[in-house]
Scaffold this active site. Structure first.
Site, PDB file in Angstrom:
ATOM      1  N   LYS A 136     -11.642  17.514 -49.736  1.00 24.99           N
ATOM      2  CA  LYS A 136     -10.233  18.434 -49.138  1.00 24.99           C
ATOM      3  C   LYS A 136      -9.094  17.591 -49.935  1.00 24.99           C
ATOM      4  CE  LYS A 136     -13.155  21.105 -47.883  1.00 24.99           C
ATOM      5  NZ  LYS A 136     -13.940  22.487 -48.477  1.00 24.99           N
ATOM      6  N   HIS A 165      -9.716  26.768 -53.486  1.00 22.22           N
ATOM      7  CA  HIS A 165     -10.555  26.453 -52.251  1.00 22.22           C
ATOM      8  C   HIS A 165     -12.422  27.526 -53.012  1.00 22.22           C
ATOM      9  CE1 HIS A 165     -12.677  26.337 -47.938  1.00 22.22           C
ATOM     10  NE2 HIS A 165     -13.790  25.301 -48.798  1.00 22.22           N
ATOM     11  N   CYS A 224     -19.600  32.106 -44.465  1.00 24.20           N
ATOM     12  CA  CYS A 224     -19.370  33.159 -45.130  1.00 24.20           C
ATOM     13  C   CYS A 224     -20.404  33.074 -45.552  1.00 24.20           C
ATOM     14  CB  CYS A 224     -18.729  33.821 -45.462  1.00 24.20           C
ATOM     15  SG  CYS A 224     -17.176  34.429 -44.331  1.00 24.20           S
ATOM     16  N   ARG A 281     -25.356  17.461 -42.605  1.00 16.29           N
ATOM     17  CA  ARG A 281     -24.964  18.348 -44.518  1.00 16.29           C
ATOM     18  C   ARG A 281     -25.371  17.419 -45.449  1.00 16.29           C
ATOM     19  NH1 ARG A 281     -19.514  21.012 -46.007  1.00 16.29           N
ATOM     20  NH2 ARG A 281     -18.734  21.503 -43.656  1.00 16.29           N
TER      21      ARG A 281
HETATM   22  C1  OXD Z   1     -15.189  23.144 -45.852  1.00 13.16           C
HETATM   23  C2  OXD Z   1     -16.018  22.394 -46.745  1.00 13.16           C
HETATM   24  O1  OXD Z   1     -15.468  22.861 -44.945  1.00 13.16           O
HETATM   25  O2  OXD Z   1     -16.595  22.517 -47.505  1.00 13.16           O
HETATM   26  O3  OXD Z   1     -15.131  24.200 -46.611  1.00 13.16           O
HETATM   27  O4  OXD Z   1     -16.424  21.212 -46.139  1.00 13.16           O
HETATM   28 MN    MN Z   2     -14.950  23.923 -48.082  1.00 17.20          MN
END
Ligand code: OXD
Ligand code: MN
Length: 592
Positions: free
Chosen positions: A214, A234, A258, A376
Site C-alpha cells: 500500500k 487499487h 466487495c 490473512r
Molecule cells: C486492503 C488490502 O486493505 O488489500 O485493501 O489489504
Molecule cells: Mn487492497
C-alpha cells in the site's frame, strides 16, 4: 561493533550510505543484507521459529506453510496513524492526514532511535513489478522483523535480482520499518513522496509493514505516477478468454468487502465454461497503468504474491485461492487445528476445536470467532491455478475495460457503461459503498471511496481526478469504463444476483460492448443491458429479477447526486471543472 555484510552484495554508494545512516539511528546488533536465496529463506525460517514468531504447520499436508499470530493490538491498517508528509499541507488534500516532513522525521526518528538494540536489521532490496520491466520500481526496505522479511520474499521480487536492477542508481524508494515496541501510541506510517521515502514504526501488520504494497505501490506510486505520466491504482487485473481463444484484459476497483480477490480468481460458471470461456488472474489488488505507444493503456501487477483476507475464503467463494495456499504460504491470525493445519470462518468443514488467533483453546460449539476477521494468507501468485501466462510480461497487458463497483442495496444497477473516459472518471470519483453490520454496526451508511483509493492516494484527490482526466487525453484507444453492483437487494434485504463466478456473465456483456456488440438501452446514467442481453445459460433467474437488477430509478439517482455534493464540497477549489460538469450533465439527463 556493528557487523555488516554490505560489501558482498552491492557497491551502490547511495544505498550503502543510507543503510549506514539508518543503522546509526536504529542501533541494531547486526546488519543483514538479504540476497533472496533459498538458503536464506531456510535460515530465516529457522530463526523465526526459534523465537516463536512463527509456528510450523503440518509439513506433509501443507509444505512450506507457517502460522504467525500478531500482537492483538496490531491486526489491520491504521488509517488514523497514516500520514502523507509534504512541504505544503494543501498538497495532501482533505482525505489524507498531513504532517510537516521535518516534524515527522524528528518525531519518528525519536522512536526509531536505538529501537533495534538486541535485534538484527535486515536490508531487503526489492522490485515492484516484473524484473527488467521499464514500468517496475526498485525499493529497499530496512526492517527488524523476520516475519516481514519472509512476507516480502513472497510479495515482491527481492534480493540480488533487485540490486542487479538498481545498479549504481540513486532511484529507489527508501523504506525504513521497525517494530519498536508495537505500542499503538508510538505507531506511525509516514510517507514522504517528495523524498521517495517511507518510515513506518510500531506495527508489523502487512498493510503497515510490507512497505512495497500500500505504501509504495499505491501512495508513493500514485504520487510518482502523476509526475511521470502513469497511474497507480487499487485494481485487480484479469484476462477473460472467449471460446475462440481471444483474451481481453480488464481491471477493476472495489472498496473492501466487495469480493475483489474472489473476482480476481473467479471460476466461470458451468454454462459458460462449457462454451469455452476461461478467466486468467494477472493481479488481485494493485495495477500500474501506462499509456502505450499503440494508444492503449497497459497494466502490470507490481506484486509477486497475494496478501489475501482468509476469513470468507472457501470452496464456494474462491476455490482457486484455496489451491494457491496449499504450500509456501504464511498465515496470520487464523485457527490452528489439532493436526497443525489452518481454518477460519467461511472455510467449509470446520474443526470441532483448535487454537484461536490469540493462541487460546477454542471450540466450534462455543460460537466464538476463531480467526480474526482480518486474518490473512500470504502466498506466491505463481501458485494460483489460473495465473495468467502474461502476468510477468515486462510490457504488461493491454486493458480493454475498467470496472468500478460498490456495495449498494439500491440505486446502482447490476452494470452500466459510461459514455466516455471523462464520464467514467466522474463515476469512479463518486464511487461509494454501504457499510455492512460486520464493519461498523451502522448498516447502510454510504461511504464515498473514489476509485477505492481513499486511503491510498498519496496526494490531493482533487488533483488525482485531474490526473485521470489528463491520462484520458493521452490514450487514443482508452478502455471502456463500467460500473457494477453485485449487491442489489430485494425488499427483504436478500441479494438478487448470485455473485461469485456468475459475475463473469456481467463482465462478458461489457466485453461485447468493447467489441461494438452487446444489446443496450440508453438511460440517464449510461448504457444498461437490456434484460435479455446478458448470457444466462445455466442460470435460473427470472426476467422480472433481471429487469429490477437493471432498473434506473430517477428519484434514487437525484438523491444520490445530492449526497455526492457533500463529498465534493470537501475539495473546494481543487475539484476539476470536468467532474462538476459531468455531474451537471447527469442531473440534466435525469430531469429530461
Ligand atoms: C486492503 C488490502 O486493505 O488489500 O485493501 O489489504
Ligand atoms: Mn487492497
Amino acid at each position: 561493533m556493528l557487523k555488516t555484510e554490505e560489501q558482498k552484495l552491492t557497491t551502490n554508494s547511495h544505498l550503502v550510505s543510507w543503510v549506514r545512516e539508518m543503522a546509526e539511528l536504529c542501533r541494531p546488533d547486526a546488519v543483514v543484507w538479504c540476497d533472496g536465496s533459498e538458503a536464506e529463506r531456510k535460515r530465516l525460517t529457522q530463526e523465526s521459529l526459534a523465537i516463536s514468531e512463527i509456528i510450523e504447520l503440518n509439513q506433509e499436508k501443507m509444505p512450506g506453510c507457517y502460522l504467525h499470530r500478531s500482537n492483538p493490538n496490531d491486526v489491520a491498517r491504521t488509517e488514523h496513524l497514516t500520514f502523507i508528509c509534504t512541504q505544503k499541507k494543501e498538497d495532501v488534500g482533505p482525505t489524507n492526514n498531513w504532517m510537516e516532513p521535518r516534524e515527522a522525521y524528528r518525531k519518528l526518528g525519536g522512536i526509531f532511535s536505538g529501537s533495534m538494540r538486541g535485534r538484527k536489521m535486515y536490508v531487503i532490496p526489492f522490485i515492484m513489478g516484473p524484473a527488467r520491466s521499464s514500468s517496475s520500481k526498485v525499493g529497499v526496505q530496512i526492517t527488524d522483523s523476520i516475519y516481514v522479511v519472509l512476507n516480502m520474499r513472497i510479495m515482491t521480487r527481492m534480493g540480488k535480482i533487485a540490486l542487479d536492477q538498481l545498479g549504481q542508481s540513486n532511484d529507489f524508494t527508501r523504506c525504513l520499518h521497525g517494530k519498536a515496541d508495537l505500542d499503538i501510541n508510538r505507531r506511525f506510517i509516514c510517507h514522504f513522496p517528495e523524498d521517495n521515502t517511507i518510515w513506518s514504526v510500531g506495527s508489523a501488520y502487512g498493510g503497515n509493514a510490507l512497505l512495497g504494497k500500500k505504501c509504495l505501490a499505491l501512495r508513493i506510486g500514485s504520487f510518482l505516477g502523476r509526475r511521470q505520466g502513469w497511474m497507480a491504482e487499487h485494481m485487480l487485473i484479469l484476462g477473460i478468454q472467449n471460446p475462440k481463444g481471444e483474451i481481453h484484459y480488464v481491471s477493476a476497483a472495489f472498496p473492501s468487502q466487495c469480493g475483489k480477490t474472489n473476482l480476481a480468481m473467479m471460476i466461470p460458471p458451468q454454462g459458460l465454461a462449457a462454451k469455452g470461456y476461461k478467466v486468467w488472474t494477472v493481479g488481485d489488488d494493485i495495477a500500474w497503468l501506462r499509456p502505450g505507444p499503440d494508444g492503449r493503456l497497459w497494466a502490470i501487477n507490481p506484486e509477486a504474491g497475494f496478501f489475501g483476507v482468509a476469513v470468507g475464503t472457501g470452496q464456494k467463494s474462491n476455490p482457486n485461492a484455496l489451491k494457491t495456499i496449499q504450500k509456501n504460504t504464511l498465515f496470520t491470525n487464523v485457527v490452528l487445528t489439532k493436526d497443525k493445519t489452518v481454518w477460519w470462518e467461511g472455510f467449509e468443514n470446520p474443526p470441532a476445536e483448535g487454537i484461536d488467533w490469540k493462541g487460546k483453546p477454542w471450540t466450534l460449539a462455543s460460537g466464538e470467532k476463531g480467526a480474526h476477521p482480518n486474518s490473512r494468507f500470504t502466498a506466491p501468485a505463481s501458485q494460483c491455478p489460473c495465473i495468467s501466462p502474461e502476468w510477468e510480461n515486462p510490457k504488461g497487458v493491454p486493458i480493454s475495460a475498467m470496472f468500478f463497483g460498490g456495495r449498494r442495496a439500491k440505486v446502482a444497477p447490476l452494470i452500466y457503461e459510461t459514455l466516455n473516459w471523462q464520464h467514467g472518471t466522474y463515476v469512479g470519483a463518486t464511487m461509494a459503498s454501504e457499510t455492512t453490520a460486520a464493519a461498523t454496526g451502522a448498516v447502510g451508511v454510504v461511504r464515498r471511496d473514489p476509485m477505492a483509493m481513499l486511503p491510498f492516494c498519496g496526494y490531493n484527490m482533487g488533483d488525482y481526478f485531474g490526473h485521470w482526466l489528463s491520462i484520458g487525453k493521452k490514450i487514443a484507444k482508452p478502455p471502456k469504463i463500467f460500473h457494477v453492483n453485485w449487491f442489489k437487494t430485494d425488499s427483504q434485504g436478500k441479494f438478487l444476483w448470485p455473485g461469485f463466478g456468475e459475475n463473469l456473465r456481467v463482465l462478458l456483456w461489457a466485453i461485447e460492448r468493447v467489441e461494438g456488440a452487446g444489446k443496450a438501452k440508453q438511460t440517464p446514467i449510461g448504457n444498461v443491458p437490456t434484460a435479455d442481453a446478458i448470457d444466462l445459460t445455466g442460470l435460473d433467474i427470472s426476467k422480472e429479477k433481471m429487469e429490477y437488477l437493471l432498473e434506473v430509478d430517477r428519484a434514487e439517482w437525484e438523491a444520490e447526486l445530492d449526497s455526492q455534493n457533500e463529498f465534493f464540497d470537501k475539495f473546494a477549489g481543487r475539484l476539476p471543472k470536468e467532474i462538476i460538469s459531468e455531474q451537471e450533465a447527469l442531473r440534466a439527463r435525469l430531469k429530461k
